[in-house]
Design a protein around this motif. Structure first.
Motif, PDB file in Angstrom:
ATOM      1  N   ASN A   2       0.830  -1.190   0.000  1.00 35.55           N
ATOM      2  CA  ASN A   2       0.000   0.000   0.000  1.00 35.55           C
ATOM      3  C   ASN A   2       0.871   1.248   0.000  1.00 35.55           C
ATOM      4  O   ASN A   2       1.528   1.554   0.984  1.00 35.55           O
ATOM      5  CB  ASN A   2      -0.913  -0.023   1.234  1.00 35.55           C
ATOM      6  CG  ASN A   2      -1.962   1.064   1.185  1.00 35.55           C
ATOM      7  OD1 ASN A   2      -1.656   2.235   0.995  1.00 35.55           O
ATOM      8  ND2 ASN A   2      -3.211   0.681   1.341  1.00 35.55           N
TER       9      ASN A   2
ATOM     10  N   ILE B  37       0.052   4.054   2.835  1.00 34.87           N
ATOM     11  CA  ILE B  37       0.493   3.710   4.194  1.00 34.87           C
ATOM     12  C   ILE B  37       2.007   3.743   4.231  1.00 34.87           C
ATOM     13  O   ILE B  37       2.620   4.224   5.179  1.00 34.87           O
ATOM     14  CB  ILE B  37       0.004   2.313   4.625  1.00 34.87           C
ATOM     15  CG1 ILE B  37      -1.498   2.187   4.428  1.00 34.87           C
ATOM     16  CG2 ILE B  37       0.370   2.046   6.076  1.00 34.87           C
ATOM     17  CD1 ILE B  37      -2.043   0.826   4.781  1.00 34.87           C
TER      18      ILE B  37
ATOM     19  N   ARG C 267      -7.368   6.538   9.232  1.00 39.31           N
ATOM     20  CA  ARG C 267      -8.211   5.880  10.229  1.00 39.31           C
ATOM     21  C   ARG C 267      -9.649   6.389  10.205  1.00 39.31           C
ATOM     22  O   ARG C 267     -10.554   5.744  10.713  1.00 39.31           O
ATOM     23  CB  ARG C 267      -7.631   6.044  11.636  1.00 39.31           C
ATOM     24  CG  ARG C 267      -6.322   5.318  11.828  1.00 39.31           C
ATOM     25  CD  ARG C 267      -6.158   4.768  13.239  1.00 39.31           C
ATOM     26  NE  ARG C 267      -4.844   4.143  13.362  1.00 39.31           N
ATOM     27  CZ  ARG C 267      -4.577   2.891  13.016  1.00 39.31           C
ATOM     28  NH1 ARG C 267      -5.561   2.113  12.561  1.00 39.31           N
ATOM     29  NH2 ARG C 267      -3.365   2.403  13.129  1.00 39.31           N
TER      30      ARG C 267
ATOM     31  N   ASP D 159     -12.742   3.152   5.017  1.00 40.22           N
ATOM     32  CA  ASP D 159     -13.682   2.395   5.860  1.00 40.22           C
ATOM     33  C   ASP D 159     -13.047   1.139   6.461  1.00 40.22           C
ATOM     34  O   ASP D 159     -13.333   0.775   7.593  1.00 40.22           O
ATOM     35  CB  ASP D 159     -14.977   2.071   5.098  1.00 40.22           C
ATOM     36  CG  ASP D 159     -14.769   1.128   3.920  1.00 40.22           C
ATOM     37  OD1 ASP D 159     -13.612   1.019   3.437  1.00 40.22           O
ATOM     38  OD2 ASP D 159     -15.742   0.502   3.472  1.00 40.22           O
ATOM     39  N   ARG D 160     -12.155   0.501   5.719  1.00 47.13           N
ATOM     40  CA  ARG D 160     -11.522  -0.723   6.235  1.00 47.13           C
ATOM     41  C   ARG D 160     -10.638  -0.410   7.436  1.00 47.13           C
ATOM     42  O   ARG D 160     -10.616  -1.130   8.424  1.00 47.13           O
ATOM     43  CB  ARG D 160     -10.681  -1.403   5.150  1.00 47.13           C
ATOM     44  CG  ARG D 160     -11.446  -1.765   3.901  1.00 47.13           C
ATOM     45  CD  ARG D 160     -10.610  -2.614   2.961  1.00 47.13           C
ATOM     46  NE  ARG D 160      -9.298  -2.042   2.679  1.00 47.13           N
ATOM     47  CZ  ARG D 160      -9.064  -1.079   1.773  1.00 47.13           C
ATOM     48  NH1 ARG D 160     -10.063  -0.574   1.084  1.00 47.13           N
ATOM     49  NH2 ARG D 160      -7.846  -0.627   1.577  1.00 47.13           N
ATOM     50  N   VAL D 161      -9.911   0.688   7.344  1.00 44.21           N
ATOM     51  CA  VAL D 161      -9.007   1.034   8.440  1.00 44.21           C
ATOM     52  C   VAL D 161      -9.813   1.575   9.628  1.00 44.21           C
ATOM     53  O   VAL D 161      -9.472   1.338  10.787  1.00 44.21           O
ATOM     54  CB  VAL D 161      -7.936   2.037   7.969  1.00 44.21           C
ATOM     55  CG1 VAL D 161      -6.883   2.221   9.040  1.00 44.21           C
ATOM     56  CG2 VAL D 161      -7.288   1.548   6.681  1.00 44.21           C
TER      57      VAL D 161
ATOM     58  N   TYR E 168     -12.665   0.506  10.491  1.00 51.85           N
ATOM     59  CA  TYR E 168     -13.225  -0.672  11.150  1.00 51.85           C
ATOM     60  C   TYR E 168     -12.237  -1.336  12.105  1.00 51.85           C
ATOM     61  O   TYR E 168     -12.609  -1.779  13.188  1.00 51.85           O
ATOM     62  CB  TYR E 168     -13.679  -1.684  10.086  1.00 51.85           C
ATOM     63  CG  TYR E 168     -14.286  -2.933  10.664  1.00 51.85           C
ATOM     64  CD1 TYR E 168     -15.657  -3.015  10.903  1.00 51.85           C
ATOM     65  CD2 TYR E 168     -13.496  -4.042  10.986  1.00 51.85           C
ATOM     66  CE1 TYR E 168     -16.217  -4.157  11.446  1.00 51.85           C
ATOM     67  CE2 TYR E 168     -14.049  -5.182  11.532  1.00 51.85           C
ATOM     68  CZ  TYR E 168     -15.411  -5.236  11.754  1.00 51.85           C
ATOM     69  OH  TYR E 168     -15.951  -6.376  12.295  1.00 51.85           O
ATOM     70  N   ILE E 169     -10.965  -1.398  11.708  1.00 52.09           N
ATOM     71  CA  ILE E 169     -10.009  -2.127  12.553  1.00 52.09           C
ATOM     72  C   ILE E 169      -9.367  -1.259  13.635  1.00 52.09           C
ATOM     73  O   ILE E 169      -8.600  -1.757  14.448  1.00 52.09           O
ATOM     74  CB  ILE E 169      -8.886  -2.764  11.698  1.00 52.09           C
ATOM     75  CG1 ILE E 169      -8.134  -1.685  10.923  1.00 52.09           C
ATOM     76  CG2 ILE E 169      -9.433  -3.829  10.776  1.00 52.09           C
ATOM     77  CD1 ILE E 169      -6.857  -2.181  10.278  1.00 52.09           C
TER      78      ILE E 169
ATOM     79  N   SER F  96      -9.033   0.677  17.048  1.00 53.68           N
ATOM     80  CA  SER F  96      -9.661   0.726  18.373  1.00 53.68           C
ATOM     81  C   SER F  96      -9.246   2.051  19.026  1.00 53.68           C
ATOM     82  O   SER F  96      -8.365   2.742  18.516  1.00 53.68           O
ATOM     83  CB  SER F  96      -9.220  -0.471  19.204  1.00 53.68           C
ATOM     84  OG  SER F  96      -7.821  -0.512  19.290  1.00 53.68           O
ATOM     85  N   PRO F  97      -9.892   2.416  20.148  1.00 55.92           N
ATOM     86  CA  PRO F  97      -9.547   3.702  20.776  1.00 55.92           C
ATOM     87  C   PRO F  97      -8.040   3.858  20.991  1.00 55.92           C
ATOM     88  O   PRO F  97      -7.494   4.940  20.796  1.00 55.92           O
ATOM     89  CB  PRO F  97     -10.291   3.639  22.117  1.00 55.92           C
ATOM     90  CG  PRO F  97     -11.450   2.741  21.863  1.00 55.92           C
ATOM     91  CD  PRO F  97     -10.998   1.742  20.841  1.00 55.92           C
TER      92      PRO F  97
ATOM     93  N   ASP G 207      -5.641   2.894  19.194  1.00 59.87           N
ATOM     94  CA  ASP G 207      -4.941   3.281  17.966  1.00 59.87           C
ATOM     95  C   ASP G 207      -5.037   4.789  17.743  1.00 59.87           C
ATOM     96  O   ASP G 207      -4.073   5.428  17.320  1.00 59.87           O
ATOM     97  CB  ASP G 207      -5.520   2.532  16.760  1.00 59.87           C
ATOM     98  CG  ASP G 207      -5.380   1.022  16.911  1.00 59.87           C
ATOM     99  OD1 ASP G 207      -4.269   0.575  17.233  1.00 59.87           O
ATOM    100  OD2 ASP G 207      -6.380   0.306  16.740  1.00 59.87           O
TER     101      ASP G 207
END
Ligand code: SF4
Ligand code: SF4
Ligand code: SF4
Lengths: 497, 249
Positions: B69, B72, B127, B131-133, B135-136, B138-139, B141
């Protein structure tokens, strides 16, 4: 189980789908019956206090595997892997993104085994081991073919396959097993092969093949079984004995041995190369199933062990056999132990020991599907990348028209067929069809641009999977074939009588 | 000696101990955990040398990430390289006389601070936007990025907006290293900057920042592809007992 579903459209070019949460939550393979479970040394049904048992087992597995420990700690949620899994691309279910799949297990690991997860679970997405979590595991760890494509793209080499193997191992430990894989492993233990084909039936099949080949070519090509003192023990997936198009591959091997004058034999004790224990992540079974092959080799007193066309079997053979059942100091050191049938054939071709008539395959425009377990779990030859060049060299020696699919869909970034890793069962047909989408898109392009009408593969599962899913994408099921099927067609065995 | 100085001095001892001890402990655990099977991922080199080269290109160029990617990779690589330059620049607060090459990186370190911020913002934007990022994530991150952005911003603020007493600050750190405490300047921005850095050091061994040592222990990256030539055995695979005949027997 086989609810109606739509085959995903191929589209003009591949796109990364937007998330559709829960799109595949209904996909679950049949659960193994108690007697089946017990046969493999697992509890028959969910054990009391299974949550605790599962968490304890997870801790054990992590302490026994550096891979698991490092992979569970190191993910930074960068998202690089999110669009690399064929199951995500084919289903759009976010839990089929490799990192999200890992997180199903990582969340539990964090909760019980890390400081942050113990004290601030909400912060790091840690979850208790509950029935809901277990259901998610059962569903989505059976939507991973353990193809390792994600690992190639992860900056830390995090291999979701290792994580889904661990998850399946834990599920088996608490008494929740998958029927398909466990049934097959049971058969190997009991009868010696995945199909449950007993020795007399096997002998019968092989005799029949001898007659067929004699009729077609006029040459007495042998299919020996349990011949002591043969040079080569051939271990091949049992599908090669009767499934189409696998059987053409077996005929191809036999013709190669015949033409090169190498004495060989199959073994009724080890009449199966496949080792599904890999898929369920259980190393006791993995070792036991592999051990039969060592026993057979010693029993028959062979000098070499050659493995037929089977993806995960070759991974187990190439990468694990030396560890599990080695050392192979009783074999001829001049040959790699074990050796892939493609390595053997390729050597013969290079030495000019085979006469090949390419025009025998002139009705075909051929492409090659790199099977992921061969591509990303093993090697052939003595230089890196041999697993990609050797099969292609063989094909090129046997056909006039060969084209590759798009580079990002082959080689080490090959797309799985969609049916590997213990998912090749009718109760998962929706998943298999959707997971095949990226491969079908790549195939469609070479069909349109180059008129490809034949896709060769070197994996029994790939062959069965494509036979099933090709029609969903409006291709003929005969499009898929064995590499050694091509060899078998092209090889000239001497004058016809 | 002000309470503040004592507090910060203690904070930095704790932070340094946690960081060093925590990472050392984790490395020890990784090293001690066996890897029973060979699982190198291609392109897997067939020699040790090849593996060293592979690891080098992974940790300096982020080769796999580049392949997977470009965005990224761009943001991530810029951030990490810039962070390195900034860290080197900061060495001047810990060395007396300042090493000559630390002097040389000073101007780069300054640009790097902006680059680092840009990289972080890019990563953070993903983030929210992809949408994919999303989704994965968490707070934690998001918080991790917030922490890094705040550290960079407070550092830049001291450079350009509210200068702090660098000489006194340096005396404080040099003092800390030889256990002779000196007064810490009580500038609010500096205090915030230092507190955040200490937090980062403490969470390092408890969080995903473990990817830094982890990458070196990753078997899929660091194993040599020589399974047939060299018999590998570790952990349970070293304990396999064979019921039947022994090798050659
Ligand atoms: S690529 Fe690797 S580090 Fe990035 S999200 Fe996926 S698993 Fe995690
Ligand atoms: S191993 Fe293959 S199937 Fe499993 S998550 Fe990775 S890419 Fe998907
Ligand atoms: S069946 Fe073939 S493509 Fe599919 S997982 Fe196995 S090796 Fe890979």
């Amino acid at each position: 189980m086989a609810t109606a579903f739509e085959t995903p459209p191929l589209g003009e070019y591949p796109v990364i789908p937007l998330l559709r949460e829960g799109a595949m939550a209904h996909s679950k393979p049949f659960v193994a019956k108690p007697d089946l479970q017990k046969g493999l040394g697992f509890p028959g049904e969910l054990v009391p206090e299974w949550e605790k048992v599962a968490v304890t087992k997870l801790g054990e597995l992590v302490s026994q595997s550096r891979a698991l420990r490092v992979f569970l700690d190191s993910c930074v949620k960068c998202g690089a892997c999110t669009d690399k899994c064929h199951y995500y691309l084919g289903t759009a279910d976010p839990k089929n993104m490799p990192v999200a799949r890992q997180d199903l297990l990582r969340s539990v690991y964090r909760r019980y085994y890390t400081f942050a997860g113990k004290f601030f679970p909400w912060l790091v997405g840690a979850r208790d081991m509950t029935k809901k979590v277990l259901d998610d595991w059962y569903s989505y760890f059976h939507q991973c073919s353990q193809c390792r494509r994600c690992a190639v793209f992860c900056p830390y080499g995090i291999d979701t396959a290792e994580i889904s193997m661990a998850a399946r191992d834990i599920m088996d430990t608490v008494g929740l097993g998958q029927k398909y894989s466990n049934e097959i492993i049971g058969k190997v233990h009991k009868i010696g092969n995945n199909l449950g084909l007993p020795e007399p039936a096997l002998r019968n099949t092989l005799d029949g093949l001898e007659e067929d080949v004699k009729e077609a070519t006029g040459v007495e090509v042998k299919f020996p079984l349990d011949v002591k003192g043969a040079e080569v023990l051939l271990v091949t997936p049992s599908a090669d004995f009767f499934a189409e198009p696998h059987i053409d591959g077996l005929i191809g091997y036999a013709k190669v041995f015949h033409a090169a004058g190498i004495s060989w034999t199959l073994s009724s004790h080890a009449s199966e190369a496949a080792n599904f224990s890999l898929f369920i992540g259980n190393h006791d079974n993995l070792q036991k199933v592999a051990e039969r092959i060592r026993e057979a080799a010693l029993e028959l007193g062979v000098k070499r062990i050659v493995v037929g066309e089977c993806g995960h079997a070759w991974r187990v053979a190439y990468s694990f056999w030396n560890t599990l059942i080695g050392p192979f100091d009783f074999l001829d050191p001049r040959y790699p132990a074990p050796q892939h049938i493609c390595e053997l054939t390729y050597d013969l071709i290079r030495r000019g020991a085979l006469t090949l008539d390419k025009s025998a395959n002139d009705d075909k425009v051929v492409t090659f599907h790199d099977s992921c377990n061969v591509s990303r779990g093993s090697r052939m030859g003595n230089v890196p990348g041999g697993q990609f060049t050797i099969p292609r060299e063989i094909i090129r020696a046997c056909v006039n028209k060969f084209v590759d699919m798009a580079p990002e869909t082959i080689g080490e970034t090959t797309f799985c067929c969609g049916g590997g890793g213990g998912l090749l069962t009718d109760d998962l047909v929706e998943l298999r069809v959707k997971g095949a989408l990226p491969r079908m898109q790549a195939l469609q392009r070479v069909v349109e641009e180059h008129g490809v009408n034949y896709m060769a593969a070197i994996c029994a599962i790939c062959k069965s999977q494509f036979t099933k899913v090709l029609p969903y994408y409006e291709h003929s099921r005969d499009m898929i074939g064995s590499v050694h099927g091509l060899v078998g067609n092209a090889i000239v065995l001497g004058p016809k009588r | 000696m002000s309470v503040l100085t004592v507090l910060y001095a203690l904070l930095f001892y704790v932070a340094t101990a946690t960081l060093a001890g925590g990472v050392a402990w984790k490395c020890w655990v990784y090293a001690r955990t066996p890897q029973p099977l060979k699982i190198p991922i291609p392109p897997a080199p067939a020699t040790r040398r090849g593996v060293v080269l592979r690891m080098l290109t992974e940790v300096t160029l982020f080769r796999s990430l580049f392949r997977s990617n470009k965005w990224i990779w761009l943001f991530g690589w810029i951030f990490h390289v810039a962070l390195l330059a900034v860290l080197l620049r900061h060495l001047r607060y810990f060395t007396e006389p300042v090493w000559f090459w630390v002097d040389m990186v000073q101007p780069f370190g300054l640009y790097a601070a902006f680059a680092m911020l840009a990289g972080l913002v890019g990563l953070w934007a993903r983030r929210f936007l992809v949408d994919r990022v999303r989704y994965i994530s968490s707070p934690s991150d998001h918080l991790m990025l917030a922490l890094l952005v705040a550290i960079a911003a407070s550092g830049l603020a001291m450079k350009y907006l509210v200068h702090t007493d660098i000489i006194a600050l340096k005396a404080f750190f040099l003092g800390l290293m030889v256990f002779s405490w000196q007064e810490l300047p009580a500038d609010p921005v500096l205090l915030v900057h230092l507190a955040l850095v200490a937090v980062l050091m403490i969470v390092f061994p408890l969080s995903k920042l473990l990817h830094a040592p982890g990458v070196f222990f990753s078997p899929s990256l660091n194993q040599v592809d020589d399974a047939r030539e060299r018999r590998h055995a570790a952990g349970w695979s070293a304990k396999i007992v064979r019921a039947g005949r022994t090798p050659g027997g």
